[in-house]
Design a protein around this motif. Structure first.
Motif, PDB file in Angstrom:
ATOM      1  N   ARG A 284       0.825  -1.202   0.000  1.00 22.04           N
ATOM      2  CA  ARG A 284       0.000   0.000   0.000  1.00 22.04           C
ATOM      3  C   ARG A 284       0.860   1.253   0.000  1.00 22.04           C
ATOM      4  O   ARG A 284       0.568   2.212  -0.718  1.00 22.04           O
ATOM      5  N   MET A 285       1.944   1.264   0.782  1.00 27.66           N
ATOM      6  CA  MET A 285       2.828   2.437   0.837  1.00 27.66           C
ATOM      7  C   MET A 285       3.437   2.733  -0.527  1.00 27.66           C
ATOM      8  O   MET A 285       3.455   3.877  -0.981  1.00 27.66           O
ATOM      9  N   PHE A 286       3.926   1.671  -1.178  1.00 29.40           N
ATOM     10  CA  PHE A 286       4.560   1.883  -2.477  1.00 29.40           C
ATOM     11  C   PHE A 286       3.533   2.312  -3.517  1.00 29.40           C
ATOM     12  O   PHE A 286       3.789   3.205  -4.331  1.00 29.40           O
ATOM     13  N   SER A 287       2.346   1.685  -3.482  1.00 29.50           N
ATOM     14  CA  SER A 287       1.296   2.036  -4.438  1.00 29.50           C
ATOM     15  C   SER A 287       0.843   3.483  -4.262  1.00 29.50           C
ATOM     16  O   SER A 287       0.643   4.209  -5.249  1.00 29.50           O
ATOM     17  N   SER A 291       1.210   6.481  -7.082  1.00 29.20           N
ATOM     18  CA  SER A 291       0.088   7.290  -7.573  1.00 29.20           C
ATOM     19  C   SER A 291       0.395   8.780  -7.422  1.00 29.20           C
ATOM     20  O   SER A 291       0.117   9.578  -8.326  1.00 29.20           O
ATOM     21  N   ALA A 292       0.985   9.127  -6.279  1.00 28.71           N
ATOM     22  CA  ALA A 292       1.279  10.539  -6.026  1.00 28.71           C
ATOM     23  C   ALA A 292       2.332  11.079  -6.976  1.00 28.71           C
ATOM     24  O   ALA A 292       2.182  12.179  -7.539  1.00 28.71           O
ATOM     25  N   VAL A 293       3.393  10.339  -7.188  1.00 27.82           N
ATOM     26  CA  VAL A 293       4.487  10.837  -8.027  1.00 27.82           C
ATOM     27  C   VAL A 293       4.081  10.853  -9.502  1.00 27.82           C
ATOM     28  O   VAL A 293       4.476  11.752 -10.257  1.00 27.82           O
ATOM     29  N   GLU A 294       3.261   9.884  -9.926  1.00 29.93           N
ATOM     30  CA  GLU A 294       2.802   9.885 -11.318  1.00 29.93           C
ATOM     31  C   GLU A 294       1.860  11.056 -11.571  1.00 29.93           C
ATOM     32  O   GLU A 294       1.903  11.671 -12.647  1.00 29.93           O
ATOM     33  N   SER A 295       1.027  11.372 -10.594  1.00 29.07           N
ATOM     34  CA  SER A 295       0.139  12.535 -10.716  1.00 29.07           C
ATOM     35  C   SER A 295       0.954  13.820 -10.779  1.00 29.07           C
ATOM     36  O   SER A 295       0.671  14.713 -11.586  1.00 29.07           O
ATOM     37  N   SER A 304      10.448  -0.823 -12.293  1.00 29.37           N
ATOM     38  CA  SER A 304      11.896  -0.621 -12.232  1.00 29.37           C
ATOM     39  C   SER A 304      12.273   0.852 -12.309  1.00 29.37           C
ATOM     40  O   SER A 304      13.178   1.319 -11.602  1.00 29.37           O
ATOM     41  N   GLU A 305      11.574   1.595 -13.165  1.00 30.72           N
ATOM     42  CA  GLU A 305      11.864   3.033 -13.283  1.00 30.72           C
ATOM     43  C   GLU A 305      11.638   3.746 -11.959  1.00 30.72           C
ATOM     44  O   GLU A 305      12.446   4.594 -11.550  1.00 30.72           O
ATOM     45  N   LEU A 306      10.551   3.390 -11.300  1.00 34.82           N
ATOM     46  CA  LEU A 306      10.231   4.084 -10.056  1.00 34.82           C
ATOM     47  C   LEU A 306      11.201   3.694  -8.945  1.00 34.82           C
ATOM     48  O   LEU A 306      11.606   4.542  -8.141  1.00 34.82           O
ATOM     49  N   ILE A 307      11.595   2.424  -8.900  1.00 33.79           N
ATOM     50  CA  ILE A 307      12.585   1.992  -7.911  1.00 33.79           C
ATOM     51  C   ILE A 307      13.889   2.765  -8.113  1.00 33.79           C
ATOM     52  O   ILE A 307      14.490   3.283  -7.153  1.00 33.79           O
ATOM     53  N   GLU A 308      14.335   2.843  -9.358  1.00 37.97           N
ATOM     54  CA  GLU A 308      15.576   3.557  -9.653  1.00 37.97           C
ATOM     55  C   GLU A 308      15.469   5.031  -9.294  1.00 37.97           C
ATOM     56  O   GLU A 308      16.411   5.635  -8.760  1.00 37.97           O
ATOM     57  N   LYS A 309      14.312   5.624  -9.561  1.00 36.71           N
ATOM     58  CA  LYS A 309      14.088   7.030  -9.213  1.00 36.71           C
ATOM     59  C   LYS A 309      14.164   7.230  -7.700  1.00 36.71           C
ATOM     60  O   LYS A 309      14.781   8.185  -7.216  1.00 36.71           O
ATOM     61  N   CYS A 310      13.554   6.319  -6.956  1.00 34.77           N
ATOM     62  CA  CYS A 310      13.563   6.419  -5.490  1.00 34.77           C
ATOM     63  C   CYS A 310      14.973   6.269  -4.926  1.00 34.77           C
ATOM     64  O   CYS A 310      15.397   7.035  -4.055  1.00 34.77           O
ATOM     65  N   LEU A 311      15.710   5.282  -5.412  1.00 38.89           N
ATOM     66  CA  LEU A 311      17.041   5.010  -4.867  1.00 38.89           C
ATOM     67  C   LEU A 311      18.059   6.070  -5.255  1.00 38.89           C
ATOM     68  O   LEU A 311      19.061   6.261  -4.557  1.00 38.89           O
ATOM     69  N   ALA A 312      17.797   6.783  -6.351  1.00 35.36           N
ATOM     70  CA  ALA A 312      18.749   7.800  -6.821  1.00 35.36           C
ATOM     71  C   ALA A 312      18.706   9.071  -5.986  1.00 35.36           C
ATOM     72  O   ALA A 312      19.655   9.865  -6.021  1.00 35.36           O
ATOM     73  N   GLN A 357       9.438  -7.611  -7.064  1.00 40.26           N
ATOM     74  CA  GLN A 357      10.629  -7.154  -6.364  1.00 40.26           C
ATOM     75  C   GLN A 357      11.885  -7.883  -6.840  1.00 40.26           C
ATOM     76  O   GLN A 357      12.975  -7.306  -6.891  1.00 40.26           O
ATOM     77  N   ALA A 358      11.735  -9.161  -7.195  1.00 36.39           N
ATOM     78  CA  ALA A 358      12.883  -9.981  -7.557  1.00 36.39           C
ATOM     79  C   ALA A 358      13.419  -9.665  -8.947  1.00 36.39           C
ATOM     80  O   ALA A 358      14.446 -10.217  -9.362  1.00 36.39           O
ATOM     81  N   LYS A 359      12.754  -8.764  -9.664  1.00 31.66           N
ATOM     82  CA  LYS A 359      13.196  -8.412 -11.017  1.00 31.66           C
ATOM     83  C   LYS A 359      14.099  -7.192 -11.038  1.00 31.66           C
ATOM     84  O   LYS A 359      14.546  -6.779 -12.104  1.00 31.66           O
ATOM     85  N   ASN A 360      14.356  -6.596  -9.870  1.00 30.47           N
ATOM     86  CA  ASN A 360      15.144  -5.374  -9.827  1.00 30.47           C
ATOM     87  C   ASN A 360      16.359  -5.580  -8.933  1.00 30.47           C
ATOM     88  O   ASN A 360      16.241  -5.687  -7.707  1.00 30.47           O
ATOM     89  N   ASP A 361      17.546  -5.614  -9.547  1.00 31.87           N
ATOM     90  CA  ASP A 361      18.776  -5.877  -8.806  1.00 31.87           C
ATOM     91  C   ASP A 361      19.032  -4.839  -7.716  1.00 31.87           C
ATOM     92  O   ASP A 361      19.433  -5.177  -6.604  1.00 31.87           O
TER      93      ASP A 361
END
Length: 418
Positions: A284-287, A291-295, A304-312, A357-361
């Protein structure tokens, strides 16, 4: 010999499918997102999604486009155009009538106190009762299915209920419970075991998929059972993590345990049990953040794009969300370690991980380091599909048991160290 399996797992937001060869290697993969426009008829999207996935995978194979660079594509021919079997798993307890009316597993329901008392530990009966209240005509005119069983019914016309193991009866229903709720038992299909051959694809399905001949359809079961098998978590000390809309860290134990924040259910192995630490907030937190960042950004992001954006951006809100999810996971790890310690269960050296989750190194390494425990990915990140292949190969008689098939077909392809 044609040994390929068409494996499919029904998720909340998408249907995932793969062509898996006789060695457990994935030679084609497709994810079809569901529209979710009408929750009350969601199940009607599953068969079209499976057809679309099959067409997509045929294009991959005919175009010589293997889905994973390290895996080899089989030679063309019947191995590609006609699978040796089809196996279906999915989430639950989703309830579906024969005409596709649906009550998804995560849709809220009101369960009166007298119903709660009558159903005991059943996960299905409260939702079946709510479904019959919503659609009273179903009680007299239609079978009632769970998620994967409905798609099996569409493929071959067989009405079954997949019971993972005999001890699951109380989590499904008993004759006494049905009598207490005045639910006609003949509306609920009979119980069968995973790997059971439900039937053969009917004439219309065989033609729609272009198989050329009927294909046997096998029973998978609930997605967490398929993941248990697809990660070969079938011996004491093996643990695996399933994450999606919710997350569960599961440990195979030889005896049932009693501990706070731990749910205990039978394993698919009749002498073992599954102890799970559950977390409902991470998805729920990630979803919500997504939604907020896409809006805000006016665009959509892939996982994967969003994970990379968050970690960067280590000072951003997205990084904080991932850090909280990782801390939740560490708490789950500590709870499972306590169960293992108290039960003197030697833990496997790694946690097998399944799901997106297992698809993103980068995310796997972040989560692994935060929890302080090695993680591993099996043949494919969507281990439920590996489990489906195991069930089908067992049902075809190529292995003497589900455990033997899992031992032969499940392999670790990547590990992460803290």
């Amino acid at each position: 010999m044609n040994g390929t399996i068409l494996a499919a797992d029904i998720g909340t937001t998408s249907l995932k499918a793969a062509v898996v060869d006789e060695n457990g290697q994935f030679v084609a993969y497709s994810q079809q997102f569901l529209s979710l426009r009408n929750d009350s008829t969601a199940a009607q999207e599953w068969l079209p999604a499976l057809r679309a996935a099959w067409r997509d995978m045929q294009k991959q194979l005919s175009g010589n486009k293997a889905p994973f660079a390290k895996q080899q594509r089989p030679s063309m021919g019947t191995e590609v155009t006609v699978p040796a079997g089809i196996c279906i798993s999915g989430n639950g307890p989703t309830i579906v009538s024969a005409d596709g009316r649906t009550l998804l597993w995560n849709q809220p329901i009101d369960t009166p106190a007298h119903i709660k008392k009558a159903v005991g530990q059943s996960l299905f009966l409260p939702r079946i009762q709510a479904f019959l209240t919503r659609y009273p005509d179903v009680a007299h005119s239609s079978c009632i299915f769970s998620g994967p069983e409905y798609l099996i019914y569409q493929l071959c016309g067989a009405a079954v209920t997949i019971l993972p193991e005999a001890r699951y009866r109380t989590a499904y229903w008993t004759d006494e419970q049905l009598d207490a709720l005045s639910i006609a038992g003949d509306r609920l299909p009979p119980f069968v075991a995973p790997a059971t051959r439900a039937g053969m694809t009917d004439t219309a399905i065989t033609a729609q998929f272009g198989f050329g001949r009927p294909v046997p359809v096998f029973c998978g079961g609930p997605d967490f059972i398929a993941a248990m098998v697809g990660t070969n978590s079938l011996s004491p000390g093996a643990w695996y993590d399933c994450a999606g809309s919710s997350e569960g860290l599961n440990l195979c134990v030889s005896e049932p345990v009693t501990a706070s924040h731990i749910r205990v259910l039978p394993s698919i192995q009749n002498d073992l049990w599954n102890a799970a630490a559950l977390e409902s907030e991470s998805g729920r937190m990630f979803s919500s953040y997504r939604s907020a960042v896409e809006s805000l950004d006016g665009r959509t992001y892939s996982y994967s794009e969003l994970i990379e954006k968050c970690l960067a951006h280590t000072t951003g809100d997205g990084y904080d969300v991932l850090a909280r999810i990782a801390r939740n996971f560490r708490t789950m790890v500590e709870r499972i370690r306590a169960v293992a310690r108290n039960g003197r269960v030697p833990l496997a050296p790694y946690i097998a991980v399944t799901g997106g989750q297992a698809k993103n190194d980068a995310w796997m390494q972040f989560k692994c380091t935060a929890a302080g425990v090695p993680l591993a990915v099996c043949n494919h990140p969507d281990a439920e599909l590996i489990g489906d292949a195991v069930f089908a190969q067992t049902g075809l008689g190529r292995y003497r048991s589900i455990a033997a098939a899992a031992a032969a077909l499940v392999t670790i392809t990547r590990r992460y160290e803290p």
